[in-house]
Design a protein around this motif. Structure first.
Motif, PDB file in Angstrom:
ATOM      1  N   GLU A 237      67.227  33.696  38.027  1.00 54.98           N
ATOM      2  CA  GLU A 237      67.016  35.353  38.669  1.00 54.98           C
ATOM      3  C   GLU A 237      68.264  35.171  38.984  1.00 54.98           C
ATOM      4  O   GLU A 237      68.863  34.569  39.679  1.00 54.98           O
ATOM      5  N   LYS A 238      68.327  36.780  37.990  1.00 57.44           N
ATOM      6  CA  LYS A 238      69.652  37.118  39.018  1.00 57.44           C
ATOM      7  C   LYS A 238      69.957  37.436  40.261  1.00 57.44           C
ATOM      8  O   LYS A 238      68.973  38.044  40.821  1.00 57.44           O
ATOM      9  N   PRO A 239      70.969  37.253  41.052  1.00 55.08           N
ATOM     10  CA  PRO A 239      71.302  37.383  42.305  1.00 55.08           C
ATOM     11  C   PRO A 239      71.113  38.849  42.703  1.00 55.08           C
ATOM     12  O   PRO A 239      71.449  39.918  42.266  1.00 55.08           O
ATOM     13  N   ALA A 240      70.191  39.345  43.978  1.00 56.25           N
ATOM     14  CA  ALA A 240      70.550  40.707  43.984  1.00 56.25           C
ATOM     15  C   ALA A 240      71.330  41.276  45.658  1.00 56.25           C
ATOM     16  O   ALA A 240      70.958  40.026  46.009  1.00 56.25           O
ATOM     17  N   PHE A 241      71.837  41.394  45.376  1.00 59.32           N
ATOM     18  CA  PHE A 241      72.484  41.668  46.877  1.00 59.32           C
ATOM     19  C   PHE A 241      73.171  43.429  47.114  1.00 59.32           C
ATOM     20  O   PHE A 241      73.054  44.233  46.185  1.00 59.32           O
ATOM     21  N   ASP A 242      73.283  43.653  48.338  1.00 58.35           N
ATOM     22  CA  ASP A 242      74.241  45.374  48.332  1.00 58.35           C
ATOM     23  C   ASP A 242      74.806  44.936  49.564  1.00 58.35           C
ATOM     24  O   ASP A 242      74.788  44.172  50.764  1.00 58.35           O
ATOM     25  N   ARG A 243      76.372  45.830  50.135  1.00 61.03           N
ATOM     26  CA  ARG A 243      77.367  45.822  50.702  1.00 61.03           C
ATOM     27  C   ARG A 243      77.139  47.357  51.364  1.00 61.03           C
ATOM     28  O   ARG A 243      77.307  47.853  50.844  1.00 61.03           O
ATOM     29  N   ALA A 262      91.091  55.171  68.682  1.00 66.01           N
ATOM     30  CA  ALA A 262      90.221  54.631  69.491  1.00 66.01           C
ATOM     31  C   ALA A 262      89.097  54.016  67.654  1.00 66.01           C
ATOM     32  O   ALA A 262      89.723  55.268  67.091  1.00 66.01           O
ATOM     33  N   ALA A 263      89.436  52.873  66.990  1.00 67.66           N
ATOM     34  CA  ALA A 263      88.556  52.910  66.087  1.00 67.66           C
ATOM     35  C   ALA A 263      87.531  51.801  65.815  1.00 67.66           C
ATOM     36  O   ALA A 263      87.144  51.146  66.632  1.00 67.66           O
ATOM     37  N   TYR A 264      86.283  52.290  64.894  1.00 66.16           N
ATOM     38  CA  TYR A 264      85.863  51.133  64.845  1.00 66.16           C
ATOM     39  C   TYR A 264      85.375  51.040  63.202  1.00 66.16           C
ATOM     40  O   TYR A 264      85.141  52.229  62.863  1.00 66.16           O
ATOM     41  N   SER A 265      84.895  49.763  62.385  1.00 67.85           N
ATOM     42  CA  SER A 265      84.455  49.820  61.653  1.00 67.85           C
ATOM     43  C   SER A 265      83.890  48.466  60.841  1.00 67.85           C
ATOM     44  O   SER A 265      83.579  47.986  62.201  1.00 67.85           O
ATOM     45  N   ARG A 266      82.434  48.532  59.685  1.00 72.91           N
ATOM     46  CA  ARG A 266      81.691  48.097  59.755  1.00 72.91           C
ATOM     47  C   ARG A 266      81.374  47.321  58.515  1.00 72.91           C
ATOM     48  O   ARG A 266      81.544  48.973  58.107  1.00 72.91           O
ATOM     49  N   GLN A 267      81.275  46.272  58.523  1.00 75.32           N
ATOM     50  CA  GLN A 267      80.246  46.055  56.921  1.00 75.32           C
ATOM     51  C   GLN A 267      79.266  44.907  56.758  1.00 75.32           C
ATOM     52  O   GLN A 267      79.385  44.149  57.200  1.00 75.32           O
ATOM     53  N   THR A 268      78.738  45.589  56.354  1.00 79.55           N
ATOM     54  CA  THR A 268      76.893  44.025  56.228  1.00 79.55           C
ATOM     55  C   THR A 268      77.089  43.461  54.662  1.00 79.55           C
ATOM     56  O   THR A 268      77.422  44.956  53.912  1.00 79.55           O
ATOM     57  N   ALA A 269      76.477  42.864  54.378  1.00 84.28           N
ATOM     58  CA  ALA A 269      76.445  42.264  53.461  1.00 84.28           C
ATOM     59  C   ALA A 269      75.083  41.074  53.399  1.00 84.28           C
ATOM     60  O   ALA A 269      74.991  40.799  54.025  1.00 84.28           O
ATOM     61  N   ARG A 270      74.182  41.724  52.392  1.00 83.42           N
ATOM     62  CA  ARG A 270      72.454  41.401  52.406  1.00 83.42           C
ATOM     63  C   ARG A 270      72.559  41.025  51.131  1.00 83.42           C
ATOM     64  O   ARG A 270      72.686  40.859  49.864  1.00 83.42           O
ATOM     65  N   THR A 271      72.290  39.699  51.043  1.00 77.68           N
ATOM     66  CA  THR A 271      71.189  39.565  49.246  1.00 77.68           C
ATOM     67  C   THR A 271      69.857  39.129  50.190  1.00 77.68           C
ATOM     68  O   THR A 271      69.634  38.659  50.970  1.00 77.68           O
ATOM     69  N   TYR A 272      68.634  38.994  48.959  1.00 76.21           N
ATOM     70  CA  TYR A 272      67.608  38.698  48.855  1.00 76.21           C
ATOM     71  C   TYR A 272      67.418  37.690  48.106  1.00 76.21           C
ATOM     72  O   TYR A 272      67.467  37.525  46.899  1.00 76.21           O
TER      73      TYR A 272
END
Length: 853
Positions: A237-243, A262-272
């Protein structure tokens, strides 16, 4: 993906409406300019490549003369060339002396979720041997940064962390104002590295109020996959992800001399992980494999007069790395990464002199949280585990660890004219404390042999104690218990450095001579590193620069930690038959596994001697550079062969065990020749660079024995002949971070009155061969030998494209962007053939929107 498009669309429409409303009430266009409140720290003067057009952006400015090894990327270059991931180090793919991992693009879940900055090699150095500086603060780990048993640090290893990086703190590329790379001819100001120096400077507060923001996303819907050619199994099965990636910053001027950013940054990465999710569903659990990287930054600058600038800054950059094993439930490991830096700085002038003083603090947090227990439930002991008795099936995971590093530093610099030249001096003092501990009480792993699992199951199973967590009344019990004892280890060191260099013109030569002194209490050595760089202008507007330099590395504390790890204890038990029932009683210690012992006394500090020669000149309106670097590394840390010793263990038995010494037997050799050319033309800038290099290490990392120790007496089979492994491998080039041939190309252009910006960046990595171990054996004259053979690493092409379009311009700006990696949809690593995750990432795209007010 529809949600991402909706969010981006709403942001665009809202800002377009704001722009329209603002335009209706403004009679005159704004003429305000963005002027920084804070002056940058004193920097080494450079002569840079200039463009005859402001419409396009060259990749970097090239230092000339005594700074021939310096390249600077400004904010415009970074924004037009940075990857969708926000990793600012990716722009260094335009620099010929920088190598990236050959494993980029592999699609294991932990790599798709990885949000740490890229690991890089500079001028042949290992990734851990570089010096990283963030806003004047050293952010280098002196601890383990990857799991020794799992090369990418997933979190599975019971005694190692997984969220660490050679950089303890990092920021999103949107916050970076300038990146400076030093790969050779490095000033005496910089020490404790044997690779290169990367200085990252975040942007300064503006004197005009303003806000910036951005949002971008990618997912498997925007990507293609390829099976590794070396994979021969069934299709998986091919990997599923989103960022997703967000950032927002605000410039908040207080008055004409004082400003705040003043600064804020955020990054998320999810795999299934569908397999793990199915197991969790059967057991009533949940799976959430999401990594998060954040940055909180507050930067204050005050210029009370023209001769003094004061600044204060705090950057908090937490990172959470998640790992979930496919082999059972409750196998989640949450690892922390990143950390915090704080900085107080004063820059000023006194007559013709300039000075700076910086007090800084850096904290790296690499905790790992998992279950404090593990049960082997193979063989159908639990209804959700349907595997055979030989298939791993587990409940829980061991390995909860805290690993932290604190650095407190004070450094100062002074520069002034002297005797017709320029004198620069400085000092730095740093206190480093590293701590690693396992939770009080220890952790436990329960298992049983095949025979015991069969015998210990059924309604006749009985527990002698109602509090026995390894016995389940009327069902089953365990007969083996592994105990990982608690520990709390703290190691500290103090380092002291002083440097001075003098630059002057002499007989038509520009000479910079420097000397750096360093002392670290961990090794107790005093080192002197001479630095010399000489340049001269030649006919036809050519400038030649030669350098002879020595660079000493810093101490590594991983050995000191391992030296103090406790022994692993294994207990066993049997049952007694009472009234026909099998009653499982007390545990009895029956085996002790001793921790590996290391000795690190009387060691020299590792160092690199460097000789470099560079030529620069102008051609057809552009600028070219031809350079060569040779480095010889000596006294590098490595592991010795095992030495035996005896001790009395917890059972009272005298044991013979192996001890390893930390030695200075490591050596390295690097030579590299690079040629580059940058040409601006109308609304375009073209650049081309190439590097031919050879990199050899006799020990790949600190825990490897040197070739002389490990391979000198080992015999193997190669092309039907028996030979020494040492003789066979001696001519091998290092595999990763060391491609022998690199070709970089970059094209930047602007169109439609600068509304549309296009950047294409490509890297070609040439093929090469290595002699490596195979899984086969050959019997010659009755003796069995491991077969070694030639492994061919094919060439690869990596082409990235960034497009931005200014939808709205003026006081309110809205820019749409697309950042596409691997445009040609090539297979990144043809030699990767993981049976569980054989897929590799092909073409992928990020889409986003940026706004500015």
């Amino acid at each position: 993906m529809n949600n991402h498009l909706f969010q981006a669309g709403v942001s665009v429409l809202a800002l377009v409406s704001a722009e329209t409303a603002s335009a209706q009430v403004q009679a005159q266009p704004s003429t305000r300019t963005q002027q920084p409140v804070e002056a940058t720290d004193p920097a080494i003067p450079t002569v840079v490549v200039t463009s005859d057009s402001d419409a396009s952006t060259p990749p970097f400015r090239v230092g000339q003369g005594v700074d021939s090894g310096t390249s600077t990327y400004d904010d415009k270059s970074i924004q037009s060339r940075s990857a969708g991931t926000g990793d600012v180090l990716q722009v260094l793919k335009r620099s010929p002396g920088v190598q990236f991992s050959m494993r980029e693009g592999e699609s294991r879940g932990d790599m798709l979720r990885n949000l740490r900055p890229s690991q890089i090699s500079i001028s042949g150095g290992r990734p851990s041997e570089n010096l990283f500086i963030l806003d004047g603060v050293s952010v280098n780990s002196q601890m383990e940064t990857l799991s020794p048993t799992l090369s990418y640090g997933t979190g599975r290893d019971f005694d190692s962390v997984a969220g660490a990086s050679p950089q303890t703190v990092w920021v999103d590329s949107d916050l970076v104002g300038e990146l400076t790379l030093r790969d050779s001819n490095v000033s005496a100001e910089f020490g404790r590295f044997t690779g290169g120096v990367v200085e990252i400077t975040t942007r300064n507060p503006s004197s005009v109020f303003g806000m910036r923001g951005g949002y971008s996303f990618t997912s498997d819907d925007l990507a293609t996959y390829h099976l590794s050619p070396s994979y021969s199994g069934s299709e998986r099965e091919k990997p599923a992800f989103d960022r997703e990636r967000w950032n927002i910053s605000a410039d908040l001027p207080i008055n004409d001399t004082m400003g705040l950013l003043a600064a804020y940054s955020r990054q998320t990465a999810r795999t299934y992980n569908t397999y793990a999710e199915r197991l969790a569903d059967l057991a009533g659990g949940t799976v959430n494999e999401t990594n998060v990287s954040e940055t909180y930054m507050l930067k204050y600058a005050w210029r009370p007069n023209d001769d003094l600038t004061l600044s204060a800054q705090i950057t908090h950059s937490p990172y959470t790395n998640v790992y979930v094993s496919n082999s059972g439930i409750n196998t989640r490991a949450d690892s922390q990464g990143g950390g915090t830096t704080a900085r107080l700085a004063a820059n000023g002038g006194h007559g013709e002199a300039d000075w700076s003083l910086v007090l800084s603090y850096a904290f790296a947090d690499n905790d790992k949280e998992t279950a404090d227990w593990r049960y082997d439930v193979r063989g159908g002991l639990e209804p959700w585990c349907l595997g055979a008795i030989t298939v791993t099936c587990e409940n829980g995971m061991v390995g909860a660890i805290d690993q932290r590093q604190k650095d407190l530093s004070l450094k100062g610099a002074w520069s002034q004219p002297l005797f017709g030249g320029d004198l620069r001096t400085g000092f730095d003092i740093t206190d480093v404390t590293a701590r690693k501990n396992r939770h009080i009480g220890g952790v436990y792993s329960f298992a049983g042999t095949t025979a015991v699992i069969t015998a210990a199951t059924g309604p006749l199973t009985s527990c002698a104690s109602t509090t026995d967590v390894s016995c389940f009344e009327g069902r089953y019990a365990y007969n083996q218990k592994q105990v990982y004892s608690p520990y709390d280890i703290e190691v500290s060191l103090q380092s002291y450095g002083a440097w001075a260099e003098y630059q002057t013109e002499w007989q038509g030569f520009n000479v910079r001579a420097g000397l750096r002194y360093d002392h670290e209490t961990f090794l107790g050595n005093h080192t002197l590193a001479p630095r010399l760089s000489v340049s001269r202008k030649l006919p036809w507007d050519i400038q030649a620069t030669a350098g002879l330099n020595r660079y000493y590395g810093r101490s590594y504390l991983g050995y000191a930690m391992r030296e103090n790890l406790p022994n692993q204890l294994r207990y066993g038990r049997t049952f007694t038959t009472v009234g026909g029932r099998k009653v499982w009683g007390d545990w009895i210690l029956n085996n002790v596994t001793l921790a590996q012992q290391y000795s690190s006394q009387n060691l020299d500090s590792p160092y690199n001697d460097e000789a470099s020669l560079n030529f620069t000149g102008k051609l057809f309106g552009g600028q070219w550079r031809l350079g060569g670097v040779y480095r010889k590394g000596k006294d590098l840390f490595s592991r010795s062969v095992a030495e035996t010793y005896t001790l009395v263990d917890e059972l009272g038995a005298t044991r013979t065990y192996s001890r390893y010494n930390l030695t200075n037997d490591g050596e390295s050799t690097y030579y590299g020749v690079d040629l580059s050319y940058v040409k601006p033309w109308r609304n375009h800038t073209f650049s081309l660079s190439t590097n031919r290099s050879d990199t050899k290490y006799n020990a790949v990392d600190y825990y490897d024995p040197t070739d002389d120790d490990s391979a000198g007496t080992t015999l193997v089979a190669y092309q039907g002949q028996v030979m020494s492994l040492l003789d066979l491998l001696r001519k091998n080039q290092r595999q990763n971070f060391a491609a022998p041939f690199i070709l970089n190309a970059d094209w930047n252009s602007r169109w439609f009155d600068d509304r549309l910006s296009l950047n294409l960046g490509g890297r070609f990595r040439g093929e090469f061969e290595r002699i490596e171990s195979t899984t086969a054996f050959l019997t010659i004259d009755g003796t069995r030998y491991r077969i070694y053979d030639i492994v061919e690493y094919k060439n690869s092409v990596d082409l990235d494209a960034n497009l931005t379009y200014a939808l709205v311009r003026g006081d309110h700006e809205v820019t749409l962007e697309a950042r596409i990696s691997n445009v040609l949809d090539k297979i990144p690593d043809r030699n990767a053939g993981y049976s569980s995750t054989p897929w590799q990432l092909g073409r992928s795209a990020w889409f986003g929107v940026r706004v500015r007010y």
